[in-house]
Design an enzyme around this catalytic site. Sequence first.
Site, PDB file in Angstrom:
ATOM      1  N   ASP A 226       0.764  -1.208  -0.023  1.00 14.81           N
ATOM      2  CA  ASP A 226      -0.101  -0.211   0.279  1.00 14.81           C
ATOM      3  C   ASP A 226       0.919   1.303   0.011  1.00 14.81           C
ATOM      4  O   ASP A 226       0.476   2.287   0.337  1.00 14.81           O
ATOM      5  CB  ASP A 226      -1.054  -0.088   1.162  1.00 14.81           C
ATOM      6  CG  ASP A 226      -1.888  -0.906   1.046  1.00 14.81           C
ATOM      7  OD1 ASP A 226      -2.554  -1.152  -0.018  1.00 14.81           O
ATOM      8  OD2 ASP A 226      -2.290  -1.501   2.297  1.00 14.81           O
ATOM      9  N   GLU A 227       2.250   1.051  -0.253  1.00 16.61           N
ATOM     10  CA  GLU A 227       3.023   2.264  -0.300  1.00 16.61           C
ATOM     11  C   GLU A 227       3.700   2.638  -1.565  1.00 16.61           C
ATOM     12  O   GLU A 227       4.715   3.249  -1.815  1.00 16.61           O
ATOM     13  CB  GLU A 227       4.045   2.248   0.897  1.00 16.61           C
ATOM     14  CG  GLU A 227       3.259   1.935   2.271  1.00 16.61           C
ATOM     15  CD  GLU A 227       4.560   1.970   3.323  1.00 16.61           C
ATOM     16  OE1 GLU A 227       5.478   2.267   2.986  1.00 16.61           O
ATOM     17  OE2 GLU A 227       4.016   1.427   4.393  1.00 16.61           O
TER      18      GLU A 227
END
Length: 282
Positions: A226-227
């Site tokens: 998610d980064e």
Amino acid sequence: MSAANSIYILRIDCPDAKGLVHKITGVLYHHDSNVIRNDEFVDRTTGHFFMRTEFSGNIQPDKILQGLRGLLPDNSTISLTTTQTKKVVILATKEHHCLSDLLIRNKFQDLNMDILAVISNHTLLQELTERFSVPFHFILHEHLSREDHETEVLKTIQLYQPDYVILAKYMRILTPAFTSQYTNRMINIHHSFLPAFIGANPYKQAFERGVKIIGATAHFVNEDLDEGPIIMQDVIHVDHSKTASDMAQAGHDVEKIVLAKALKLVLEDRVFIKGNKTIIFE
């Protein structure tokens, strides 16, 4: 690719230098091409140049690439493609909102893509998928290690050789070994404007905290899941009158719109990735 009415997309990123736009468009002019649209940007922090050019003409792509390589720095990244439809495979779990939106857009060719298959670890979305004549693959995760399940998913994806893999609310944590197979080619949608609310029921947590905005982020997937580099974000405002269910519905609407907008940009080759950031020509 030699047809006179073909539309080409030239993408270049390289260290900035004087006269780059003149040199690049000069090569296109020399090969009797017509520039339809041109966008460029210089990152002043890094001194890096980005350029996306749409042009038409009866050309020989290899000669244009050869001419550009002779003028640009050795460490330049140059790509020349046509506006061809991209092949995608979608991974989903139980939530239908993003998948159904993409299936409808695919049916009416609203996005520059062809959905080749949907893969899921549940059967809930099978009937929906098959209504659109898209193959559905159910790969059960129970009684399998994460790695063994991913191996089966990967085998199925590779049957289709997609340009991109889309995670349409695929609620499985992927290992770096899996995501590395599709570096900069896997796109996720995430409720990342709720960063404090991780785990299950993020909208219920948001409701209990009385948040005033909710939103979503579409991004490329890297080893941190998610980064990865952000493609598109948006938010909507909510107030005390909204229930947790209201927030979830509003959040789902934002998620599917943000994902569709992000895919439009990616599928039209408008997104450059540099490090963990994107440069986007809309």
